[in-house]
Design an enzyme around this catalytic site. Structure first.
Site, mmCIF file in Angstrom:
data_model
loop_
_atom_site.group_PDB
_atom_site.id
_atom_site.type_symbol
_atom_site.label_atom_id
_atom_site.label_comp_id
_atom_site.label_asym_id
_atom_site.label_seq_id
_atom_site.Cartn_x
_atom_site.Cartn_y
_atom_site.Cartn_z
ATOM 1 N N LYS A 84 -15.167 -7.950 5.824
ATOM 2 C CA LYS A 84 -14.469 -8.624 5.935
ATOM 3 C C LYS A 84 -14.248 -9.178 7.831
ATOM 4 C CE LYS A 84 -11.290 -7.512 2.267
ATOM 5 N NZ LYS A 84 -10.129 -6.559 2.354
ATOM 6 N N HIS A 141 0.957 -1.298 -0.199
ATOM 7 C CA HIS A 141 0.034 -0.090 -0.179
ATOM 8 C C HIS A 141 0.736 1.086 -0.038
ATOM 9 C CE1 HIS A 141 -3.394 -2.383 2.380
ATOM 10 N NE2 HIS A 141 -3.504 -2.339 1.178
ATOM 11 N N SER A 191 -2.765 -7.548 2.822
ATOM 12 C CA SER A 191 -2.795 -7.318 4.545
ATOM 13 C C SER A 191 -3.667 -8.721 4.951
ATOM 14 C CB SER A 191 -4.245 -6.860 4.999
ATOM 15 O OG SER A 191 -3.684 -5.080 4.215
ATOM 16 N N ARG A 199 -2.195 -6.036 -8.464
ATOM 17 C CA ARG A 199 -1.368 -7.474 -7.762
ATOM 18 C C ARG A 199 -0.888 -7.552 -9.542
ATOM 19 N NH1 ARG A 199 -3.266 -7.756 -2.548
ATOM 20 N NH2 ARG A 199 -4.869 -7.626 -3.319
HETATM 21 P P1 ADP Z 1 -9.807 -3.950 -0.015
HETATM 22 O O1 ADP Z 1 -10.758 -4.149 0.955
HETATM 23 O O2 ADP Z 1 -10.626 -2.514 -0.248
HETATM 24 O O3 ADP Z 1 -9.602 -4.030 -0.544
HETATM 25 P P2 ADP Z 1 -7.298 -3.448 1.154
HETATM 26 O O4 ADP Z 1 -6.331 -2.510 2.286
HETATM 27 O O5 ADP Z 1 -7.033 -4.960 0.774
HETATM 28 O O6 ADP Z 1 -8.287 -3.202 0.651
HETATM 29 O O7 ADP Z 1 -6.140 -3.066 -0.519
HETATM 30 C C1 ADP Z 1 -6.605 -2.118 -1.076
HETATM 31 C C2 ADP Z 1 -5.831 -1.280 -2.486
HETATM 32 O O8 ADP Z 1 -4.797 -1.440 -2.127
HETATM 33 C C3 ADP Z 1 -6.852 -2.047 -3.508
HETATM 34 O O9 ADP Z 1 -6.439 -2.088 -4.952
HETATM 35 C C4 ADP Z 1 -5.386 -3.393 -3.863
HETATM 36 O O10 ADP Z 1 -5.256 -3.883 -4.322
HETATM 37 C C5 ADP Z 1 -3.953 -2.630 -3.270
HETATM 38 N N1 ADP Z 1 -3.009 -3.706 -2.773
HETATM 39 C C6 ADP Z 1 -3.345 -4.305 -1.458
HETATM 40 N N2 ADP Z 1 -1.984 -4.675 -1.486
HETATM 41 C C7 ADP Z 1 -1.009 -5.265 -1.956
HETATM 42 C C8 ADP Z 1 0.133 -4.678 -2.102
HETATM 43 N N3 ADP Z 1 1.057 -6.353 -1.444
HETATM 44 N N4 ADP Z 1 0.642 -4.155 -4.025
HETATM 45 C C9 ADP Z 1 0.088 -3.410 -3.876
HETATM 46 N N5 ADP Z 1 -1.198 -3.367 -3.978
HETATM 47 C C10 ADP Z 1 -1.494 -3.850 -2.714
#
Ligand code: ADP
Length: 163
Positions: free
Chosen positions: A41, A17, A128, A90
């Site tokens: 979630k 992120h 995450s 990703r």
């Molecule tokens: P959500 O519940 O909205 O998917 P996340 O916190 O899981 O929230 O992810 C938010 C954004 O960050 C999404 O666009 C996701 O694809 C991106 N993201 C999550 N992990 C990574 C990572 N390791 N590298 C790049 N982008 C990521």
């Protein structure tokens, strides 16, 4: 002034992120990392905790602000005067989900554009939830998240195992 919103659960924020928001903040005047208050979630960290962890993680990024929201994402984006949503991609699985979400956002508000950043190659293989799973089993996550998140995960799972 171009304001972008990077919405997500950030439970917790990871280096993936942070890579996306660092790159987005080079392109836009201001990027708001917006913590969605009630995602569908099972969360480890409360909204207040996710915000505090994000604030600490982005302390050195002056163009990045942290906020929370619990309404439709497009309504939130409009309410802060932004017209851009930032998301990370990703892999093709992310693409399928993000493509659908982007079309929904575009249908709900054609004035808002979704801008995607390809994850850096060193960040494509984790989320995450991967970080939480490794940390829950006592594994090392210091290569995936900043040091204060390592400590917060240790505290959270210590508390869970004490209960
Ligand atoms: P959500 O519940 O909205 O998917 P996340 O916190 O899981 O929230 O992810 C938010 C954004 O960050 C999404 O666009 C996701 O694809 C991106 N993201 C999550 N992990 C990574 C990572 N390791 N590298 C790049 N982008 C990521």
């Amino acid at each position: 002034m171009t304001i972008a919103v990077y919405p997500g659960s950030f439970d917790p924020v990871t280096n993936g992120h942070l890579d996306i928001v660092t790159r987005a903040s080079r392109l836009f005047d201001s990027v708001i990392m917006a913590v969605f208050d009630r995602p569908n979630k099972n969360l480890l960290f409360s909204t207040a905790e996710r915000v505090a962890l994000l604030e600490e993680a982005t302390r050195d990024l002056p163009r990045v602000k942290i906020d929370t929201y619990s309404m439709l994402t497009v309504d939130y984006v409009r309410s802060v005067g932004a017209s851009i949503i930032v998301r990370g991609l990703r892999d093709p699985r992310d693409f399928e989900h993000e493509f659908q979400m982007a079309q929904i956002h575009q249908t709900l508000d054609p004035q808002i554009d979704v801008v995607f950043f390809m994850a850096g190659h060193q960040y494509t293989f984790f989320s995450s939830s991967t970080v939480r799973e490794i940390a829950a089993l006592g594994g090392d996550v210091s290569w995936l998240v900043p040091p204060h998140i390592v400590a917060a995960l240790q505290r959270a799972y210590q508390k869970t195992s004490d209960e």
